[in-house]
Design a protein around this motif. Sequence first.
Motif, PDB file in Angstrom:
ATOM      1  N   PRO A 155       0.969  -1.036   0.579  1.00  0.00           N
ATOM      2  CA  PRO A 155       0.074   0.338   0.199  1.00  0.00           C
ATOM      3  C   PRO A 155       0.860   0.963  -0.218  1.00  0.00           C
ATOM      4  CG  PRO A 155      -0.914  -1.538   1.388  1.00  0.00           C
ATOM      5  CD  PRO A 155       0.509  -2.812   1.199  1.00  0.00           C
ATOM      6  N   GLY A 156       1.726   1.223   0.782  1.00  0.00           N
ATOM      7  CA  GLY A 156       2.864   2.395   0.424  1.00  0.00           C
ATOM      8  C   GLY A 156       3.446   2.602  -0.513  1.00  0.00           C
ATOM      9  N   ARG A 157       4.138   1.710  -1.216  1.00  0.00           N
ATOM     10  CA  ARG A 157       5.042   1.416  -2.302  1.00  0.00           C
ATOM     11  C   ARG A 157       4.007   2.161  -3.174  1.00  0.00           C
ATOM     12  NH1 ARG A 157       6.976  -3.479  -0.563  1.00  0.00           N
ATOM     13  NH2 ARG A 157       5.364  -4.438  -1.590  1.00  0.00           N
ATOM     14  N   GLN A 158       2.213   1.934  -3.641  1.00  0.00           N
ATOM     15  CA  GLN A 158       1.540   1.776  -4.551  1.00  0.00           C
ATOM     16  C   GLN A 158       1.197   3.648  -4.843  1.00  0.00           C
ATOM     17  OE1 GLN A 158       1.051   0.366  -7.914  1.00  0.00           O
ATOM     18  NE2 GLN A 158       1.849  -1.566  -6.573  1.00  0.00           N
ATOM     19  N   SER A 159       0.746   3.915  -2.604  1.00  0.00           N
ATOM     20  CA  SER A 159      -0.162   5.295  -2.847  1.00  0.00           C
ATOM     21  C   SER A 159       1.599   6.282  -2.888  1.00  0.00           C
ATOM     22  CB  SER A 159       0.223   5.407  -1.390  1.00  0.00           C
ATOM     23  OG  SER A 159       0.030   6.699  -1.108  1.00  0.00           O
ATOM     24  N   THR A 160       3.010   5.897  -2.511  1.00  0.00           N
ATOM     25  CA  THR A 160       3.640   6.914  -3.020  1.00  0.00           C
ATOM     26  C   THR A 160       3.698   7.056  -4.875  1.00  0.00           C
ATOM     27  OG1 THR A 160       4.809   6.040  -1.152  1.00  0.00           O
ATOM     28  CG2 THR A 160       6.347   7.301  -3.194  1.00  0.00           C
ATOM     29  N   MET A 161       4.137   6.149  -5.187  1.00  0.00           N
ATOM     30  CA  MET A 161       3.638   6.060  -6.710  1.00  0.00           C
ATOM     31  C   MET A 161       3.026   6.999  -7.624  1.00  0.00           C
ATOM     32  SD  MET A 161       5.754   2.542  -7.983  1.00  0.00           S
ATOM     33  CE  MET A 161       4.597   1.662  -7.065  1.00  0.00           C
ATOM     34  N   LYS A 162       1.982   6.772  -6.782  1.00  0.00           N
ATOM     35  CA  LYS A 162       0.294   7.273  -7.095  1.00  0.00           C
ATOM     36  C   LYS A 162       0.192   9.137  -7.101  1.00  0.00           C
ATOM     37  CE  LYS A 162      -4.638   7.422  -7.454  1.00  0.00           C
ATOM     38  NZ  LYS A 162      -4.539   8.737  -6.884  1.00  0.00           N
ATOM     39  N   THR A 163       1.138   9.389  -5.712  1.00  0.00           N
ATOM     40  CA  THR A 163       1.358  10.636  -5.495  1.00  0.00           C
ATOM     41  C   THR A 163       2.398  11.457  -6.348  1.00  0.00           C
ATOM     42  OG1 THR A 163       0.708  10.230  -3.246  1.00  0.00           O
ATOM     43  CG2 THR A 163       2.174  12.005  -3.285  1.00  0.00           C
ATOM     44  N   LEU A 164       3.707  10.916  -7.001  1.00  0.00           N
ATOM     45  CA  LEU A 164       4.492  11.061  -7.845  1.00  0.00           C
ATOM     46  C   LEU A 164       3.941  10.980  -9.036  1.00  0.00           C
ATOM     47  CD1 LEU A 164       7.344   9.731  -6.354  1.00  0.00           C
ATOM     48  CD2 LEU A 164       6.677  12.018  -5.796  1.00  0.00           C
ATOM     49  N   ARG A 165       3.145  10.992  -9.488  1.00  0.00           N
ATOM     50  CA  ARG A 165       2.580  10.405 -10.985  1.00  0.00           C
ATOM     51  C   ARG A 165       1.898  10.819 -10.946  1.00  0.00           C
ATOM     52  NH1 ARG A 165       1.509   5.487 -10.952  1.00  0.00           N
ATOM     53  NH2 ARG A 165      -0.909   5.041 -10.140  1.00  0.00           N
ATOM     54  N   ASP A 166       0.965  11.203  -9.795  1.00  0.00           N
ATOM     55  CA  ASP A 166      -0.140  12.274 -10.302  1.00  0.00           C
ATOM     56  C   ASP A 166       0.167  14.082 -10.347  1.00  0.00           C
ATOM     57  OD1 ASP A 166      -2.021  10.488 -10.506  1.00  0.00           O
ATOM     58  OD2 ASP A 166      -3.152  10.522  -8.215  1.00  0.00           O
ATOM     59  N   ALA A 167       1.556  14.308  -9.852  1.00  0.00           N
ATOM     60  CA  ALA A 167       1.992  15.022  -9.316  1.00  0.00           C
ATOM     61  C   ALA A 167       2.584  16.014  -9.997  1.00  0.00           C
ATOM     62  CB  ALA A 167       2.586  15.177  -7.651  1.00  0.00           C
ATOM     63  N   GLY A 168       3.140  15.018 -11.275  1.00  0.00           N
ATOM     64  CA  GLY A 168       4.329  14.520 -12.957  1.00  0.00           C
ATOM     65  C   GLY A 168       5.619  14.879 -11.566  1.00  0.00           C
ATOM     66  N   LEU A 169       5.659  14.217 -10.383  1.00  0.00           N
ATOM     67  CA  LEU A 169       6.914  13.953 -10.827  1.00  0.00           C
ATOM     68  C   LEU A 169       7.704  13.046 -10.819  1.00  0.00           C
ATOM     69  CD1 LEU A 169       9.714  16.219  -8.723  1.00  0.00           C
ATOM     70  CD2 LEU A 169       8.627  14.950  -7.466  1.00  0.00           C
ATOM     71  N   ALA A 170       8.854  12.712 -11.855  1.00  0.00           N
ATOM     72  CA  ALA A 170      10.078  11.576 -12.096  1.00  0.00           C
ATOM     73  C   ALA A 170      10.005  11.014 -10.543  1.00  0.00           C
ATOM     74  CB  ALA A 170      10.499  12.623 -13.136  1.00  0.00           C
ATOM     75  N   HIS A 171      10.084   9.658 -11.259  1.00  0.00           N
ATOM     76  CA  HIS A 171      10.651   8.840 -10.129  1.00  0.00           C
ATOM     77  C   HIS A 171      10.903   7.375 -10.765  1.00  0.00           C
ATOM     78  CE1 HIS A 171       6.263   8.278 -10.680  1.00  0.00           C
ATOM     79  NE2 HIS A 171       6.356   7.174  -9.897  1.00  0.00           N
ATOM     80  N   ALA A 172      11.309   6.699  -9.744  1.00  0.00           N
ATOM     81  CA  ALA A 172      12.552   5.861 -10.572  1.00  0.00           C
ATOM     82  C   ALA A 172      12.979   4.817  -9.379  1.00  0.00           C
ATOM     83  CB  ALA A 172      13.319   5.428 -11.348  1.00  0.00           C
ATOM     84  N   GLY A 173      13.041   3.444  -9.768  1.00  0.00           N
ATOM     85  CA  GLY A 173      13.737   3.081  -8.872  1.00  0.00           C
ATOM     86  C   GLY A 173      12.871   1.300  -8.456  1.00  0.00           C
ATOM     87  N   LEU A 174      11.633   1.118  -8.700  1.00  0.00           N
ATOM     88  CA  LEU A 174      11.429  -0.321  -8.477  1.00  0.00           C
ATOM     89  C   LEU A 174      11.046  -1.686  -9.851  1.00  0.00           C
ATOM     90  CD1 LEU A 174       8.693   1.303  -5.877  1.00  0.00           C
ATOM     91  CD2 LEU A 174      10.874   0.261  -5.293  1.00  0.00           C
ATOM     92  N   MET A 175      11.858  -2.217  -9.134  1.00  0.00           N
ATOM     93  CA  MET A 175      12.101  -3.185 -10.009  1.00  0.00           C
ATOM     94  C   MET A 175      10.474  -3.388 -10.796  1.00  0.00           C
ATOM     95  SD  MET A 175      14.872  -4.308 -11.029  1.00  0.00           S
ATOM     96  CE  MET A 175      14.372  -6.003 -11.027  1.00  0.00           C
ATOM     97  N   LYS A 176       9.984  -3.529 -11.699  1.00  0.00           N
ATOM     98  CA  LYS A 176       9.089  -3.905 -12.915  1.00  0.00           C
ATOM     99  C   LYS A 176       7.990  -3.110 -12.559  1.00  0.00           C
ATOM    100  CE  LYS A 176       8.778  -8.975 -11.692  1.00  0.00           C
ATOM    101  NZ  LYS A 176       8.119 -10.043 -11.022  1.00  0.00           N
ATOM    102  N   TYR A 177       8.005  -1.702 -12.240  1.00  0.00           N
ATOM    103  CA  TYR A 177       7.595  -0.373 -11.837  1.00  0.00           C
ATOM    104  C   TYR A 177       7.667   0.535 -12.514  1.00  0.00           C
ATOM    105  CZ  TYR A 177       4.284  -2.982  -8.731  1.00  0.00           C
ATOM    106  OH  TYR A 177       3.163  -3.868  -8.147  1.00  0.00           O
ATOM    107  N   CYS A 178       8.711   1.122 -11.570  1.00  0.00           N
ATOM    108  CA  CYS A 178       9.273   2.614 -12.598  1.00  0.00           C
ATOM    109  C   CYS A 178      11.141   1.883 -12.472  1.00  0.00           C
ATOM    110  CB  CYS A 178       9.164   3.754 -12.312  1.00  0.00           C
ATOM    111  SG  CYS A 178       8.858   3.091 -10.188  1.00  0.00           S
ATOM    112  N   GLU A 179      11.750   1.618 -13.309  1.00  0.00           N
ATOM    113  CA  GLU A 179      13.080   1.478 -13.099  1.00  0.00           C
ATOM    114  C   GLU A 179      13.615   2.739 -13.156  1.00  0.00           C
ATOM    115  OE1 GLU A 179      14.342  -2.014 -15.008  1.00  0.00           O
ATOM    116  OE2 GLU A 179      13.250  -3.172 -13.792  1.00  0.00           O
ATOM    117  N   THR A 180      13.116   3.115 -14.754  1.00  0.00           N
ATOM    118  CA  THR A 180      14.099   4.569 -14.892  1.00  0.00           C
ATOM    119  C   THR A 180      13.160   5.514 -15.542  1.00  0.00           C
ATOM    120  OG1 THR A 180      14.014   3.722 -17.545  1.00  0.00           O
ATOM    121  CG2 THR A 180      15.752   2.981 -15.909  1.00  0.00           C
ATOM    122  N   ALA A 181      13.611   6.780 -15.372  1.00  0.00           N
ATOM    123  CA  ALA A 181      12.776   7.483 -15.800  1.00  0.00           C
ATOM    124  C   ALA A 181      13.164   9.105 -17.071  1.00  0.00           C
ATOM    125  CB  ALA A 181      12.438   9.100 -14.231  1.00  0.00           C
TER     126      ALA A 181
END
Length: 380
Positions: A155-181
């Motif tokens: 839940p924390g990982r998903q909420s963090t990615m959604k928060t960053l995605r909704d804000a338009g702030l690039a992020h990376a580091g999680l396997m299978k989800y967002c390894e690069t930006a």
Amino acid sequence: MVLKRLQYNILLPVLLLVAVACTGRTTAQETSEIPQDSVSANAPQRQLPESVTIAFTGDIMMGTTFPDSIHGTGLPPNGGKNIFDDVRDVISSADFAGGNLEGSFLNGPGKRRPMTNPKTYFIFRMPPEYVTNLLEAGYDFVGIANNHINDFGEPGRQSTMKTLRDAGLAHAGLMKYCETAYVERNGVVFGVAQVGHGDNNVDVNNLDEVRRVVRQMRDSADIVILSFHGGAEGSAHTHVPGKLEYYVGEKRGDVKAVAHAAIDAGADVVFGHGPHVVRGAELYKDHPIFYSLGNFCTPYRMGIAGLTGQAPVAVVELDMDGKFLGGKIHSFIQQRGKGPRKDPTNSAARQIRTLSRQDFPDSPLRIADDGTLSRASGNE
């Protein structure tokens, strides 16, 4: 502040910068139906600048609601809107700026990481609305490959990615989800990845993975940046040992091997964090490496006394081949509840200089009293 234009997070190497789930942004080129050769042939010629500036900071944990705050002791006043006041101009003036997000953006209980040792049980849960503070400070990217992204489970990982995605702030580091930006600024495409220790992260202990994400970005970016979260923690671990490091029994990478492997694979600059103190820096094959930028904005529930309170912003200028031209380490000191504040003594820069001389005596990187970065002359 540089006008925000386009940003991308991707999982697979593509030449067309296909945007997917991690940012939610789209562009005219976002389609696999257009033949690749056709797009390449018809793409307008880009006018690139002669150089770019990159700013990077260490750990960011803007306040925590766990355990539940009492009388505001876990959260800064005014919703944290003033914690970046002293550093905003430095961060926002760079062409690209990034840092390490040390914790989850989450409302609700999530699934807390099990407690194994009460003395080392520090978990961090930031209010999702605090993401605005990062945007207003001038950040373009935050890395989430670190041990604290797992503090509140999936839940924390998903909420963090959604928060960053909704804000338009690039992020990376999680396997299978967002390894690069990928982030585009003024026609320059910055590719950035973060590796770290802990479950679900692109692994700092796996040099093949490090090389893979760097080579993936090299195909699509003008400037390639690797951020890593690794190394043992605390004031007893200011030096780069040049070997595998452990903390509380966990493997936390051979950070020198990681940085050199990244540059050998095509990275232009490498920034590290994780020890909660600053470490030395070097020029390797004319590319800058900062082995730890320590804590940066951790106003509560983290130690900020002495060395752990040093909060530098490292700014480097690179030519369009990714080679070092210059830069500056801007020194700040954290204050409890207030975040990083100006440090007229330049203690962070002086500490990094001392450690750099000790750990990398053959490096041509020079650090002046005020933090100015330069290359040694031929006479030195």
